[in-house]
Design a protein around this motif. Structure first.
Motif, short mmCIF file in Angstrom:
data_model
loop_
_atom_site.label_atom_id
_atom_site.label_comp_id
_atom_site.label_asym_id
_atom_site.label_seq_id
_atom_site.Cartn_x
_atom_site.Cartn_y
_atom_site.Cartn_z
N ALA A 6 0.82 -1.22 0.00
CA ALA A 6 0.00 0.00 0.00
C ALA A 6 0.85 1.26 0.00
N ARG A 7 2.04 1.20 0.60
CA ARG A 7 2.91 2.39 0.64
C ARG A 7 3.31 2.81 -0.77
N GLY A 8 3.50 1.82 -1.63
CA GLY A 8 3.81 2.17 -3.02
C GLY A 8 2.58 2.55 -3.80
N LEU A 9 1.46 1.88 -3.52
CA LEU A 9 0.24 2.15 -4.27
C LEU A 9 -0.34 3.52 -3.97
N VAL A 10 -0.20 3.99 -2.74
CA VAL A 10 -0.86 5.25 -2.36
C VAL A 10 -0.31 6.42 -3.16
N SER A 11 0.99 6.41 -3.45
CA SER A 11 1.54 7.51 -4.25
C SER A 11 1.05 7.43 -5.69
N ILE A 12 0.94 6.18 -6.22
CA ILE A 12 0.45 6.02 -7.59
C ILE A 12 -1.00 6.46 -7.69
N LEU A 13 -1.83 6.01 -6.74
CA LEU A 13 -3.24 6.38 -6.78
C LEU A 13 -3.45 7.86 -6.52
N SER A 14 -2.63 8.44 -5.63
CA SER A 14 -2.75 9.87 -5.36
C SER A 14 -2.49 10.68 -6.62
N ARG A 15 -1.46 10.29 -7.35
CA ARG A 15 -1.14 11.02 -8.58
C ARG A 15 -2.25 10.84 -9.62
N THR A 16 -2.76 9.61 -9.73
CA THR A 16 -3.82 9.35 -10.70
C THR A 16 -5.08 10.13 -10.36
N VAL A 17 -5.50 10.08 -9.10
CA VAL A 17 -6.70 10.82 -8.69
C VAL A 17 -6.49 12.33 -8.86
#
Length: 866
Positions: A331-342
């Motif tokens: 999740a630590r890696g996913l949160v930055s990816i999802l934050s940028r996408t959103v």
């Protein structure tokens, strides 16, 4: 009774540690993906919610003017209301550090009344050495206060001078202090910069303008009544809402995107369920005699079921705990990816919290329970089979396999019914804006193909046997191939579960891959046909997903005239986009020079010619709407649409409906002259610049930078660079899906390893007999590899069929109902070949360990087996 069951279950779990470990790892991977997606989704939304809530504080109502902001004189009207206790002005701007080691780092500047900020929870400002701030330092025109985490990351302290870029202007500020959490707990203020609102207005050129006003009403008064009374005394363009409504709007905007990710993450759990099913099925086969003995000794049907369900529950619980821990890391890696996408697609959110991601305890607990539930669900079928074992037939060779053979025909019928049901469920519309029936159709499709797998295994085994029999030459190879096909066909039920696991992974990979490639092809074709400007001029934050605030992040319209006067420039189209209320919902409004756009560019209209439609819209004060918005509001060409303007709600004729892939939720486009007359807005978001034929684009670009660049930091990007950046954003949007697909394939790989290891154990006497009559170690290993290859190819074949059908569902039903976009279906041959190659390679790699282990088994031990 439970003590013996516990001892028996523990012995069996540790008797085959490799198989148990593989199953636990498979369940753990499935749980980890689910936990990671849930945790990342929670963190992304919480980031936005905390920002709104922390700044709003005790506010019960908010007055907002949208992206154009509102005049600060409105605050006087609000404070006169008898039930309004306080009205606090707020100014919010997106900024970036300019120069130095932190160049380009984004952050948010909040303009607040610092004299009243002490009333805000978790807000405290300290100066150098922890001293209290003086009034002069708080209200200084260049004073800025940064959060503790920003100060730590940037390496700044009280007294540090900093250059920041807001919109198109660079400003010099002085860090006068650090904003801390007043409670000592983590707070959203740690990631923000704060200024006194008067200083921020003067510095950013927004004197007299606000983003919003937060109000606290009397405790005993009705908040809704106060809101209704205020609406009658304020201009119609201003909205009076509860603070929570902003969060609800964001949640509605991103829920379809996050639902798709959550659904995709469930694939890992489904494949893990099949893995558990296989593991328990094999345990039932291996312990057939033992089950018969237990039954003869008086063990009841329920106790047999409890034995196997208990083993599965223990495996699932351990896998759930392992998966929860792995999910937190993922999740630590996913949160930055999802934050940028959103941020790029919906609303800016803070991604700096990835390093200190706070995963809610309930998410971790849910992961453990999920692992247990998935394992027990996967074990129900085999456990029931075990409980039905008749003691008298428990020692009969092949009895279990015969039962599986008898059920192959029934499973095939169930599979056909599942496929028919999948077709039927694809027909209804969405429920509450969500494609509920579309997801149900996809599930029935995968379930139907899984139920057909036993018949496919048995039929394929017979066909392969015949094909090898007709082949001339290569007797050794032919014999191994036929023998492996016969062995595969002998246990269709067992091998079908493994094939189904691989099929699901490949089907998801192919289906989502075709959807993404088709979407990308459609978007690329749309870009090439609609984006024809030679250059685009805008703020540097335009393509970076920053929250720009209000006017500070826009370009003066007069700059467009200066660009138009540059030699070689044929025309300039000022493009302005903002969010307004359209028939009660916040939607995108775009204004541009429709005559210039009609002459030099185009929209792809569902019907009608672009230039004629755009000119008619300019002549008749009409609008054109995107396909998505037309579907949402149920309007079409010839109808009307209502927009909230500064002069109140007005009705506009709809001249045409066009395809658009740039705005989620859809948009309305009107002529620039009509927009300026109604909104009195003299700014633009970007300028689309068209060059004269034969003009030097590089020279024009250089002159724009020299002419306008001296007054503000602008991005001047060419047509090719813009298209490349749009496609890069598109690729980043779907990057996370590839990781989820990869994990599903890895779990399927573990299933094949599990299948073959157990198959080798079950056939230990058979393999030893082959060795005794002259088969070499290499031939035994090749026999297992042939079997794994067959499993891989059958899984790939079913996966391709399922993937293509799933892609049709995704494009025509799920994405159409979720987002409203029309996507042209494209079948990328290269990707299909890669999927088959991946499935085959996965099966071969998975077969290496069992093959090597089978070849090394002592002949004597094998002949003594049973």
């Amino acid at each position: 009774m439970f003590a013996p069951l516990r001892l028996i279950a523990r012995r069996h779990l540790f008797e085959r540690p490799v198989r148990t470990t593989i199953t636990i790892l498979g369940v753990g991977l499935g749980v980890s993906v689910s936990v990671a997606i849930r945790a990342a989704n929670v963190d992304v939304l919480r980031s936005f919610e905390e920002t709104v809530s922390a700044v709003a504080g005790r506010a019960t109502l908010q007055v907002s003017g949208g992206e154009l902001g509102l005049d600060e004189s409105v605050i006087t009207v609000l404070r006169r209301h008898p039930d309004v206790v306080s009205a606090t002005p707020v100014l919010q701007q997106g900024a970036r550090v300019e120069g130095g080691p932190n160049h380009g780092k984004p952050f948010v500047v909040m303009g607040l009344d610092l004299l009243e900020a002490a009333d805000l929870k978790e807000f405290r400002v300290r100066g150098d050495g922890g001293s209290e701030q003086s009034l002069d330092s708080l209200l200084a025109s260049d004073a800025m206060f940064v959060g503790t985490r920003l100060a730590s990351e940037w390496g700044v302290q009280a007294g540090t001078k900093l250059d920041i870029l807001v919109g198109t202007r660079v400003h010099r500020v002085v860090i006068q202090g650090i904003v801390e959490s007043g409670t000592g707990l983590p707070s959203v203020w740690e990631n923000m910069a704060v200024m006194d609102i008067a200083a921020a207005q003067a510095l950013f050129g927004l004197v007299g303008r606000l983003d919003r006003i937060d109000m606290v009403t009397e405790p005993g008064s009705s908040v809704s009544s106060v809101a209704d009374e205020l609406r009658t005394s304020l201009p119609p363009s201003l909205s009076v809402t509860r603070p929570s409504q902003r969060n609800e709007q964001v949640e509605r905007m991103v829920k379809a995107f996050q639902l798709n990710l959550t659904t995709l993450s469930a694939v890992g759990l489904l494949v893990g369920l099949l893995l558990v099913y296989n593991t328990v099925s094999f345990a039932v086969v291996q312990r057939r005699r033992e089950i018969g003995i237990f039954r003869a000794l008086g063990m009841s049907h329920g106790s047999i079921i409890a034995l196997f369900l208990g083993e599965a529950a223990l495996i699932g619980a351990i896998g759930g705990v392992v998966g929860s821990g792995l999910g937190v890391v993922l999740a630590r890696g996913l949160v930055s990816i999802l934050s940028r996408t959103v941020s790029e697609l919906y609303v800016p959110v803070d991604a700096t919290g990835a390093a200190v991601l706070d995963v809610p305890p309930w998410v971790v607990l849910e992961g453990g329970l999920l692992g247990t539930a998935v394992s027990m669900l996967g074990a129900i079928g085999p456990s029931l089979d075990a409980s039905r074992t008749a003691p008298a037939r428990a020692l009969a060779p092949g009895e279990y396999e015969v039962a599986q053979e008898l059920r192959t025909g029934a499973m095939a019928w169930v599979g056909c019914v599942g496929l028919v049901l999948a077709c039927a469920l694809a027909l209804p519309g969405p429920v509450g804006g969500l494609p509920v029936f579309g997801y149900a159709s996809a599930f029935c499709l995968l379930l139907g193909l899984s139920c057909l797998a036993p018949a496919v295994v048995r039929g394929s085994g017979a066909l392969i046997h015949v094909a090898w029999g007709r082949r001339k030459g290569g007797r050794g190879l032919s014999a191994l191939g036929r023998l492996a096909a016969d062995q595969m066909a002998r246990a269709p039920g067992r091998n079908a579960v493994t094939i189904s696991a691989l099929m699901v992974g490949i089907a998801i990979m192919v289906g989502v891959g075709i959807m993404i490639q088709s979407f990308r092809y459609t978007v690329e074709a749309w870009i090439n046909q609609t984006i024809m400007a030679d250059l685009v001029v805008g703020p540097t934050s335009w393509l970076q997903g920053d929250e720009g605030g209000m006017l500070a992040n826009r370009i003066p319209l007069a700059w467009g005239d200066r660009i138009a006067s540059i030699p070689g420039v044929a025309a300039v189209d000022p493009f302005r986009d903002l969010t307004v209320e359209i028939q009660g919902q916040p939607r995108a409004l775009v204004s541009r020079d429709l005559r210039v756009h009609a002459e030099r560019s185009r929209y792809l209209f569902i019907s009608g010619e672009s230039a004629a439609t755009l000119n008619r819209a300019a002549d008749e004060n009409g609008v054109v709407v995107s396909e998505v918005l037309a579907g949402t509001l149920n309007v079409s060409a010839g109808g009307t649409i209502r927009l909230m303007t500064p002069l109140g709600e007005k009705q506009f004729p709809v001249m045409g409906v066009f395809y658009d892939y740039a705005t989620d939720g859809g948009k309305v486009v009107m002529d620039r002259a009509l927009y300026r007359r109604l909104w009195e807005d003299e700014t633009a978001t970007v300028f689309a610049v068209y060059a004269r034929p034969g003009a030097d684009i590089h020279a024009i670009r250089r002159q724009i930078a020299e002419t306008i660049g001296r007054e503000g930091h602008l991005l001047v990007i060419s047509n090719g660079e813009l298209k490349k950046e749009i496609l890069a954003i598109f690729d980043r949007t779907f990057a996370v899906t590839y990781a989820l697909e990869f994990i599903a394939v890895v779990i399927a790989l573990l299933g094949i390893v599990n299948t073959l290891l157990t198959s080798v154990l079950e056939r230990q006497r058979e393999l030893a007999t082959l060795r005794a009559i002259g088969a070499s170690k290499q031939q035994i290993g090749m026999l297992v590899l042939w079997e794994s290859s067959y499993l891989g190819l059958l899984g790939a074949a079913l996966g391709l069929v399922g993937g293509v059908l799933l892609s049709v569902l995704l494009i025509e039903v799920i994405n159409k109902q979720s987002f409203g976009w029309t996507i042209q279906l494209t079948l990328p041959a290269t990707m299909l070949v890669e999927a088959v190659a991946l499935a085959f390679a996965t099966a071969v790699v998975a077969g290496l360990l069992p093959a090597r282990w089978a070849a090394r088994q002592p002949v004597v031990d094998g002949l003594r087996y049973e």
